[in-house]
Scaffold this motif. Structure first.
Motif, PDB file in Angstrom:
ATOM      1  N   SER A  13      64.508 -16.631   2.655  1.00  0.00           N
ATOM      2  CA  SER A  13      64.487 -15.895   1.390  1.00  0.00           C
ATOM      3  C   SER A  13      65.395 -16.563   0.361  1.00  0.00           C
ATOM      4  O   SER A  13      66.506 -16.993   0.674  1.00  0.00           O
ATOM      5  CB  SER A  13      64.941 -14.449   1.607  1.00  0.00           C
ATOM      6  N   THR A  14      64.906 -16.626  -0.879  1.00  0.00           N
ATOM      7  CA  THR A  14      65.696 -17.218  -1.964  1.00  0.00           C
ATOM      8  C   THR A  14      66.650 -16.205  -2.578  1.00  0.00           C
ATOM      9  O   THR A  14      67.412 -16.531  -3.486  1.00  0.00           O
ATOM     10  CB  THR A  14      64.782 -17.785  -3.057  1.00  0.00           C
ATOM     11  N   PHE A  15      66.600 -14.954  -2.099  1.00  0.00           N
ATOM     12  CA  PHE A  15      67.466 -13.906  -2.637  1.00  0.00           C
ATOM     13  C   PHE A  15      68.579 -13.603  -1.640  1.00  0.00           C
ATOM     14  O   PHE A  15      68.423 -13.802  -0.440  1.00  0.00           O
ATOM     15  CB  PHE A  15      66.644 -12.661  -2.976  1.00  0.00           C
ATOM     16  N   PRO A  16      69.724 -13.103  -2.089  1.00  0.00           N
ATOM     17  CA  PRO A  16      70.943 -13.150  -1.266  1.00  0.00           C
ATOM     18  C   PRO A  16      71.184 -11.981  -0.333  1.00  0.00           C
ATOM     19  O   PRO A  16      72.222 -11.935   0.306  1.00  0.00           O
ATOM     20  CB  PRO A  16      72.044 -13.198  -2.330  1.00  0.00           C
ATOM     21  N   GLY A  17      70.283 -11.017  -0.223  1.00  0.00           N
ATOM     22  CA  GLY A  17      70.596  -9.872   0.604  1.00  0.00           C
ATOM     23  C   GLY A  17      71.673  -9.021  -0.034  1.00  0.00           C
ATOM     24  O   GLY A  17      71.661  -8.770  -1.235  1.00  0.00           O
ATOM     25  N   LYS A  18      72.626  -8.542   0.769  1.00  0.00           N
ATOM     26  CA  LYS A  18      73.753  -7.725   0.281  1.00  0.00           C
ATOM     27  C   LYS A  18      73.266  -6.513  -0.515  1.00  0.00           C
ATOM     28  O   LYS A  18      73.780  -6.201  -1.588  1.00  0.00           O
ATOM     29  CB  LYS A  18      74.698  -8.563  -0.590  1.00  0.00           C
ATOM     30  N   TYR A  19      72.283  -5.825   0.035  1.00  0.00           N
ATOM     31  CA  TYR A  19      71.627  -4.768  -0.725  1.00  0.00           C
ATOM     32  C   TYR A  19      72.490  -3.524  -0.924  1.00  0.00           C
ATOM     33  O   TYR A  19      72.199  -2.714  -1.797  1.00  0.00           O
ATOM     34  CB  TYR A  19      70.325  -4.373  -0.033  1.00  0.00           C
ATOM     35  N   LEU A  20      73.528  -3.353  -0.102  1.00  0.00           N
ATOM     36  CA  LEU A  20      74.392  -2.182  -0.236  1.00  0.00           C
ATOM     37  C   LEU A  20      75.639  -2.470  -1.060  1.00  0.00           C
ATOM     38  O   LEU A  20      76.492  -1.601  -1.232  1.00  0.00           O
ATOM     39  CB  LEU A  20      74.809  -1.669   1.145  1.00  0.00           C
ATOM     40  N   GLU A  21      75.745  -3.676  -1.603  1.00  0.00           N
ATOM     41  CA  GLU A  21      76.948  -4.112  -2.308  1.00  0.00           C
ATOM     42  C   GLU A  21      77.271  -3.198  -3.491  1.00  0.00           C
ATOM     43  O   GLU A  21      76.400  -2.851  -4.284  1.00  0.00           O
ATOM     44  CB  GLU A  21      76.750  -5.543  -2.811  1.00  0.00           C
ATOM     45  N   GLY A  22      78.514  -2.812  -3.582  1.00  0.00           N
ATOM     46  CA  GLY A  22      78.959  -1.961  -4.684  1.00  0.00           C
ATOM     47  C   GLY A  22      78.860  -0.483  -4.407  1.00  0.00           C
ATOM     48  O   GLY A  22      79.374   0.330  -5.177  1.00  0.00           O
ATOM     49  N   GLY A  23      78.161  -0.121  -3.324  1.00  0.00           N
ATOM     50  CA  GLY A  23      78.022   1.290  -2.992  1.00  0.00           C
ATOM     51  C   GLY A  23      77.013   1.998  -3.858  1.00  0.00           C
ATOM     52  O   GLY A  23      76.396   1.430  -4.759  1.00  0.00           O
TER      53      GLY A  23
END
Length: 417
Positions: A13-23
């Motif tokens: 995937s070219t996108f970074p994940g971290k979907y829960l970042e920042g809350g």
């Protein structure tokens, strides 16, 4: 959970994940909805102008694909009275008040231009369920040829211009209709009628960085469909200006919009958070819009409607309606993701959707590999080492990972062990 590095392994995937970042407060979330295999038959998009169905669009993924975003689908257009979708239309229109109430939006006006995308389903109380609502800044495809730094409305064919204008004319009528309804409901809150009947404005924004940061603009610097929308309002009997939000002079803009009875916001998601925009611009703009709504000045769509209806967790709020699925969950923390996904993916194939993005990035189809699904939701839990097949909807690429690697990617991103 964590993006690149660590236990997530390597990802294509070219996108970074971290979907829960920042809350939750920063929009970090994942929604877990059952993957419906009949998606290959296509989605049915109900294109709405306030409470009126304008068109029905069947979006069928290209052969072998499951995604109908990013132009990788075949589109068939139907009139609102198409008999193939008469039952779906009747049920959807009847459900709209319940949908708004379920999201805590019972007192808000419906978006001026929005869509409900339906997917066919078997073994459910209704033949279709909602896959997504779109209400932030829905594009008008018939004017799409005008989009680009060297283009304008002269690039639109006569046929497309007339059909697009039919939609924007209805937008104008519905904007006036809403103002009339509010005047009837709260007469003292609106100014006395004059000629023109009302004053409206279409609000845009030009992000720093030139054409590459403003891909929704034409060669005049205005969003490609804003002028036709303003013309639709004018044809309906009101005035309508085109004005830009100016974050560097927020107070001046706030004074300017006091002159208008209603605002139609046409700012793409993310533009007010783009590089070079003053910090906090999005929040100040949203606060201003909500202060107008509190004083019975309609804003289409208001930040509350965009947040509640346009966010992916809207699917959780309607899960107990006939147009929803009861095994739909939202995850805002690593712990919720860990517990929920291991239970849902043991039951049925899943669609995991991040809250950010609008072109299929961060939307993953998930299938269990080398293991049978359990008979009932909650009967089984997956282990970290169980294998899953994944397809990202922005480009339909496929990856194979363990459950642990997927969970790590969702929080921390790709890479590592």
């Amino acid at each position: 959970v964590s993006g690149p590095g660590g236990a997530a392994g390597e990802w294509k995937s070219t996108f970074p994940g971290k979907y829960l970042e920042g809350g939750k407060e920063a929009g970090g979330q994942l929604v877990d909805q059952r993957l419906l295999p009949r998606i290959v038959e296509g989605e049915v998009r109900m294109q709405m102008v306030k409470d009126t169905l304008f068109a029905i669009i069947h979006k069928k993924p290209e052969e072998g694909g499951m995604s109908a975003v990013g132009g990788i689908a075949n589109y068939t257009f139907y009139t609102p009275d198409a008999p193939e979708f008469a039952e779906l239309r009747s049920k959807f229109e009847g459900d709209i008040p319940e949908i708004m109430n379920a999201m805590g939006l019972g007192g808000e006006p419906l978006p001026i231009l929005w869509t409900g995308d339906f997917i066919p389903v078997d073994g459910h109380v209704a033949p279709y369920v909602i896959g997504e609502f779109n209400c932030s800044c829905v594009g008008i495809s018939k004017f799409g040829a005008a989009c680009g730094p060297d283009k304008d409305l002269s690039n639109v064919s006569v046929e497309d211009f007339l059909e697009g204008s039919r939609l924007t004319d209805l937008i104008g009528l519905k904007a006036i209709e809403t103002l009339d309804e509010l005047k009837e409901k709260e007469r003292a809150k609106l100014p006395a009628p004059s000629a023109p009947k009302y004053k409206l404005a279409v609000i845009g924004f030009t992000a720093p960085g030139g054409a590459s940061m403003n891909t929704d603009k034409d060669k005049t610097g205005v969003r490609y469909d804003s002028t036709p929308i303003a013309n639709g309002v004018i044809k309906a009997g009101a005035s309508c200006d085109l004005i830009d939000y100016t974050p560097e002079d927020h107070d001046g803009f706030a004074s300017k919009v006091e002159a208008f009875d209603g605002l139609i916001v046409r700012i793409n998601p993310g533009q007010l958070s783009a590089p070079g925009v003053p910090d906090g611009a999005q929040q100040r703009f949203d606060n201003l819009m909500m202060s107008l709504v509190a004083r019975y000045r309609p804003v289409w769509s208001s930040p509350a409607v965009q947040t509640q209806m346009g966010a992916k967790d809207a699917l959780v709020k309607i899960k107990d309606l006939s147009c929803g699925l009861p095994d739909t969950l939202a995850y805002y923390t690593t712990e919720e993701l860990e517990a929920g996904f291991k239970k849902t993916c043991a039951f049925q194939p899943r669609v995991i959707k991040q809250n950010r993005g609008s072109a299929g990035e961060g939307i993953w189809l998930c299938w269990l590999q080398d293991k049978e699904y359990c008979a009932s939701f909650g009967d089984a839990m997956l282990d970290d080492g169980d294998k899953i097949k994944l397809m990202e909807m922005n480009d339909n690429h496929v990856e194979y990972h363990t459950v642990r690697e997927f969970l790590e990617f969702c929080v921390s991103g790709p890479g590592g062990a």
